[in-house]
Design a protein around this motif. Structure first.
Motif, PDB file in Angstrom:
ATOM      1  N   TYR A   1       0.818  -1.401   0.201  1.00  0.00           N
ATOM      2  CA  TYR A   1      -0.329  -0.135  -0.133  1.00  0.00           C
ATOM      3  C   TYR A   1       1.224   1.078   0.290  1.00  0.00           C
ATOM      4  O   TYR A   1       0.078   2.516  -0.304  1.00  0.00           O
ATOM      5  CB  TYR A   1      -0.940   0.219   1.325  1.00  0.00           C
ATOM      6  CG  TYR A   1      -2.333  -0.962   0.832  1.00  0.00           C
ATOM      7  CD1 TYR A   1      -3.141  -0.539  -0.111  1.00  0.00           C
ATOM      8  CD2 TYR A   1      -2.066  -1.969   1.738  1.00  0.00           C
ATOM      9  CE1 TYR A   1      -4.072  -1.380  -0.186  1.00  0.00           C
ATOM     10  CE2 TYR A   1      -3.028  -2.771   1.195  1.00  0.00           C
ATOM     11  CZ  TYR A   1      -4.105  -2.631   0.263  1.00  0.00           C
ATOM     12  OH  TYR A   1      -5.015  -3.793   0.177  1.00  0.00           O
ATOM     13  N   VAL A   2       2.104   1.366   0.385  1.00  0.00           N
ATOM     14  CA  VAL A   2       2.993   2.173   0.250  1.00  0.00           C
ATOM     15  C   VAL A   2       3.554   2.172  -0.851  1.00  0.00           C
ATOM     16  O   VAL A   2       3.174   3.840  -1.382  1.00  0.00           O
ATOM     17  CB  VAL A   2       4.092   1.868   1.135  1.00  0.00           C
ATOM     18  CG1 VAL A   2       5.315   3.341   1.771  1.00  0.00           C
ATOM     19  CG2 VAL A   2       4.027   2.148   2.589  1.00  0.00           C
TER      20      VAL A   2
ATOM     21  N   ASN B   1       0.658   4.410  -2.633  1.00  0.00           N
ATOM     22  CA  ASN B   1       0.619   5.759  -2.339  1.00  0.00           C
ATOM     23  C   ASN B   1       1.233   6.566  -2.859  1.00  0.00           C
ATOM     24  O   ASN B   1       0.825   7.745  -3.735  1.00  0.00           O
ATOM     25  CB  ASN B   1       0.819   5.716  -0.680  1.00  0.00           C
ATOM     26  CG  ASN B   1       1.115   7.803  -0.328  1.00  0.00           C
ATOM     27  OD1 ASN B   1       2.562   8.129  -0.620  1.00  0.00           O
ATOM     28  ND2 ASN B   1      -0.422   8.033   0.159  1.00  0.00           N
TER      29      ASN B   1
ATOM     30  N   ALA C   1      -3.300   3.531   1.874  1.00  0.00           N
ATOM     31  CA  ALA C   1      -2.577   3.511   1.057  1.00  0.00           C
ATOM     32  C   ALA C   1      -3.076   5.520   1.217  1.00  0.00           C
ATOM     33  O   ALA C   1      -2.588   5.952  -0.093  1.00  0.00           O
ATOM     34  CB  ALA C   1      -2.801   3.499  -0.307  1.00  0.00           C
ATOM     35  N   LYS C   2      -3.540   6.039   1.899  1.00  0.00           N
ATOM     36  CA  LYS C   2      -4.122   7.605   2.410  1.00  0.00           C
ATOM     37  C   LYS C   2      -4.878   7.990   0.377  1.00  0.00           C
ATOM     38  O   LYS C   2      -4.406   8.898   0.620  1.00  0.00           O
ATOM     39  CB  LYS C   2      -3.224   8.176   2.185  1.00  0.00           C
ATOM     40  CG  LYS C   2      -2.238   7.620   3.716  1.00  0.00           C
ATOM     41  CD  LYS C   2      -3.654   8.035   5.001  1.00  0.00           C
ATOM     42  CE  LYS C   2      -2.724   7.861   5.818  1.00  0.00           C
ATOM     43  NZ  LYS C   2      -3.306   7.562   7.439  1.00  0.00           N
TER      44      LYS C   2
ATOM     45  N   GLU D   1       0.207  12.799   2.520  1.00  0.00           N
ATOM     46  CA  GLU D   1       1.968  12.237   3.430  1.00  0.00           C
ATOM     47  C   GLU D   1       1.690  10.963   3.257  1.00  0.00           C
ATOM     48  O   GLU D   1       0.637  10.129   3.984  1.00  0.00           O
ATOM     49  CB  GLU D   1       1.951  13.334   4.694  1.00  0.00           C
ATOM     50  CG  GLU D   1       2.508  14.359   3.953  1.00  0.00           C
ATOM     51  CD  GLU D   1       3.517  14.187   3.029  1.00  0.00           C
ATOM     52  OE1 GLU D   1       4.122  13.557   3.366  1.00  0.00           O
ATOM     53  OE2 GLU D   1       3.551  15.011   1.845  1.00  0.00           O
ATOM     54  N   CYS D   2       2.540   9.828   3.479  1.00  0.00           N
ATOM     55  CA  CYS D   2       2.239   8.488   4.312  1.00  0.00           C
ATOM     56  C   CYS D   2       3.745   7.961   4.690  1.00  0.00           C
ATOM     57  O   CYS D   2       4.745   7.600   4.316  1.00  0.00           O
ATOM     58  CB  CYS D   2       1.919   7.531   2.633  1.00  0.00           C
ATOM     59  SG  CYS D   2       2.685   5.765   3.171  1.00  0.00           S
ATOM     60  N   ARG D   3       3.294   7.644   6.006  1.00  0.00           N
ATOM     61  CA  ARG D   3       4.815   7.351   7.091  1.00  0.00           C
ATOM     62  C   ARG D   3       4.857   5.672   6.597  1.00  0.00           C
ATOM     63  O   ARG D   3       4.243   4.933   6.919  1.00  0.00           O
ATOM     64  CB  ARG D   3       5.200   7.599   8.146  1.00  0.00           C
ATOM     65  CG  ARG D   3       6.189   6.943   8.606  1.00  0.00           C
ATOM     66  CD  ARG D   3       5.845   7.083  10.301  1.00  0.00           C
ATOM     67  NE  ARG D   3       4.289   7.213  11.315  1.00  0.00           N
ATOM     68  CZ  ARG D   3       4.623   6.563  11.750  1.00  0.00           C
ATOM     69  NH1 ARG D   3       5.736   5.164  11.676  1.00  0.00           N
ATOM     70  NH2 ARG D   3       3.689   5.846  12.056  1.00  0.00           N
ATOM     71  N   ALA D   4       5.880   5.140   5.801  1.00  0.00           N
ATOM     72  CA  ALA D   4       5.668   3.069   5.800  1.00  0.00           C
ATOM     73  C   ALA D   4       5.933   2.329   6.936  1.00  0.00           C
ATOM     74  O   ALA D   4       7.152   2.867   8.215  1.00  0.00           O
ATOM     75  CB  ALA D   4       6.880   2.937   4.977  1.00  0.00           C
TER      76      ALA D   4
ATOM     77  N   CYS E   1       0.838   2.094   4.916  1.00  0.00           N
ATOM     78  CA  CYS E   1       1.383   4.009   5.759  1.00  0.00           C
ATOM     79  C   CYS E   1       0.930   4.045   7.296  1.00  0.00           C
ATOM     80  O   CYS E   1      -0.704   3.499   7.371  1.00  0.00           O
ATOM     81  CB  CYS E   1       0.266   5.257   4.647  1.00  0.00           C
ATOM     82  SG  CYS E   1       0.665   5.102   3.104  1.00  0.00           S
ATOM     83  N   ASP E   2       1.061   4.449   8.003  1.00  0.00           N
ATOM     84  CA  ASP E   2       1.141   5.047   9.213  1.00  0.00           C
ATOM     85  C   ASP E   2       1.175   4.029  10.307  1.00  0.00           C
ATOM     86  O   ASP E   2       1.584   4.327  10.903  1.00  0.00           O
ATOM     87  CB  ASP E   2       0.282   6.404   8.506  1.00  0.00           C
ATOM     88  CG  ASP E   2       0.650   7.671   8.324  1.00  0.00           C
ATOM     89  OD1 ASP E   2       1.732   7.956   8.053  1.00  0.00           O
ATOM     90  OD2 ASP E   2      -0.889   7.939   8.020  1.00  0.00           O
TER      91      ASP E   2
END
Length: 402
Positions: A124-125, A128, A174-175, A362-365, A384-385
């Motif tokens: 999913y990252v 994104n 994946a935002k 924004e995505c923090r893996a 993400c996150d």
């Protein structure tokens, strides 16, 4: 010919990722309420142009966007829609980056494709990343089903459940803004008549792209709405017979392989050219020219990334071909939903006034190790996150601890 098309489409089973099947008891369970809702859909009547006008309605036999374009076919922009089905992972994501690298449309906007995502094994990252780069994210179901029978017999509730759950997954992991998700494609291209399209309408989607046509490929068929009866040939039934106003069909205009057989997706062609860059390139150009030198209907390049590994020259030929098209002053690589914006309000020459805005997401893996409750196996996910508590699935799309 119909048999040959069914045979060709059947070959896709070896390419697509198998999904977890719903239990037969769940597949068969339909509430009386849902049955009643499905039964009252009005039967579609024949389409008359005076009763079906853009931007909200388009007859299935309309060849050119507007009658005043007659004789000016070479001024109609040629859209190319590159679509990939199934999971996005580290390997095919790298291929996607290479394919679209440096591609810019004649209006200066970045080229884009459409990714019909299935849930299992998806990173999913990287979804994104595709989304933020301007590619279209679309739906291909959570489970991918258990072969064609599952989808052929699916009621509205089943289709809604599969694709509605995926909308929640994409938003959470994946935002991806669900409002930007406009389209769907059924696994194995197996639709379930009216049910597929009614479910898409209820989910707020604007189009489906699961329906191949071999009868209408020369001249190639344009997208249309299901307000009225469709004239498209039914290659993989059951096909819709009801009126479902405002829902668009992006017909999968078939390619022709080297022996003259129709193939709904590139990787479904039984007789592709020899594994040679120039042979493959010439074959792709021949299929493209049927659109470009004809009705200018959108040209679909539909495939699974696994096709690239079937020959040493496949990826190189694909890249050479799209780079070649990128030298044309009237060829635009866009997602399907972007192309449909044009079909709704067609013009000659440049199709759009502005480039689409890129989404901010924004995505923090984070790497996750979770349990798939239906099988007990451990699964690894990149999201993400925040990791889910358990592996997300059909009845628990957010992977909550129940």
């Amino acid at each position: 010919m119909k048999y040959s098309t069914l045979l060709v489409v059947g070959l896709l089973l070896a390419l697509v990722l198998g999904g977890e099947a719903k239990s037969k008891s769940k597949t068969k369970s339909k509430s009386k309420k849902n049955k009643q809702k499905e039964a009252i859909l009005p039967l579609a009547e024949s389409c008359k142009p005076e009763n079906c006008k853009l931007p909200d309605c388009r007859c299935s036999d309309a060849v050119l966007p507007r009658s005043k374009f007659q004789g000016k076919e070479n001024e109609i922009p040629q859209f190319v829609t590159i679509t990939f089905d199934d999971a996005v992972n580290a390997v095919n994501y790298a291929q996607y980056e290479l394919l679209f690298e440096g591609l810019t449309n004649p209006d200066g906007c970045d080229a884009a494709g459409t990714f019909f995502l299935s849930h299992e094994y998806t990173d999913y990252v990287r979804v994104n990343a595709l989304y933020r780069a301007g590619h279209e994210i679309a739906l291909h179901s959570v489970t991918h089903g258990d072969g064609t029978d599952y989808w052929r017999s699916a009621d509205v509730a089943t289709v809604e459940r599969e694709f509605g759950a995926q909308l929640k997954m994409l938003e959470t992991f994946a935002k991806v803004d669900p409002k930007r998700v406009q389209g769907m494609r059924l696994p194995f291209l197996q639709i379930s008549g009216n049910n597929t399209f009614e479910a898409a309408r209820r989910l707020g989607l604007s189009y489906d792209s699961s329906w191949p046509t071999q009868q209408f490929k020369d001249p190639a068929m344009w997208p249309y709405t299901l307000d009225f009866k469709s004239k498209q040939d039914c290659q993989i039934g059951p096909c819709p017979e009801a009126s479902i106003p405002g829902l668009w069909v992006n017909p999968m205009v078939t390619w022709t392989d080297t022996e003259g057989y129709s193939c709904s997706m590139i990787d479904a062609c039984v007789y592709p050219p020899e594994d040679d860059v120039d042979e493959l390139f010439d074959w792709m150009l021949e299929n493209f020219n049927r659109h470009y030198q004809g009705s200018r209907a959108p040209f679909g390049m539909y495939l699974h990334a696994a096709w690239f590994s079937r020959g040493r020259s496949y990826f190189g030929a694909f890249k050479k071909f799209i780079n070649h098209l990128n030298t044309y002053s009237d060829v635009y690589f866009t997602g399907i939903s972007r192309m449909l914006e044009y079909v709704k309000r067609p013009v000659l020459g440049a199709p759009f006034k502005d480039c689409p805005e890129l989404p901010e997401a924004e995505c923090r893996a984070v790497q996750c190790r979770v349990q798939k409750m239906s099988t007990g196996e451990e699964r690894y996910m990149t999201v993400c996150d925040k990791c889910p508590a358990v592996y997300p699935w059909l009845d628990n799309p957010l992977g909550q601890q129940l």
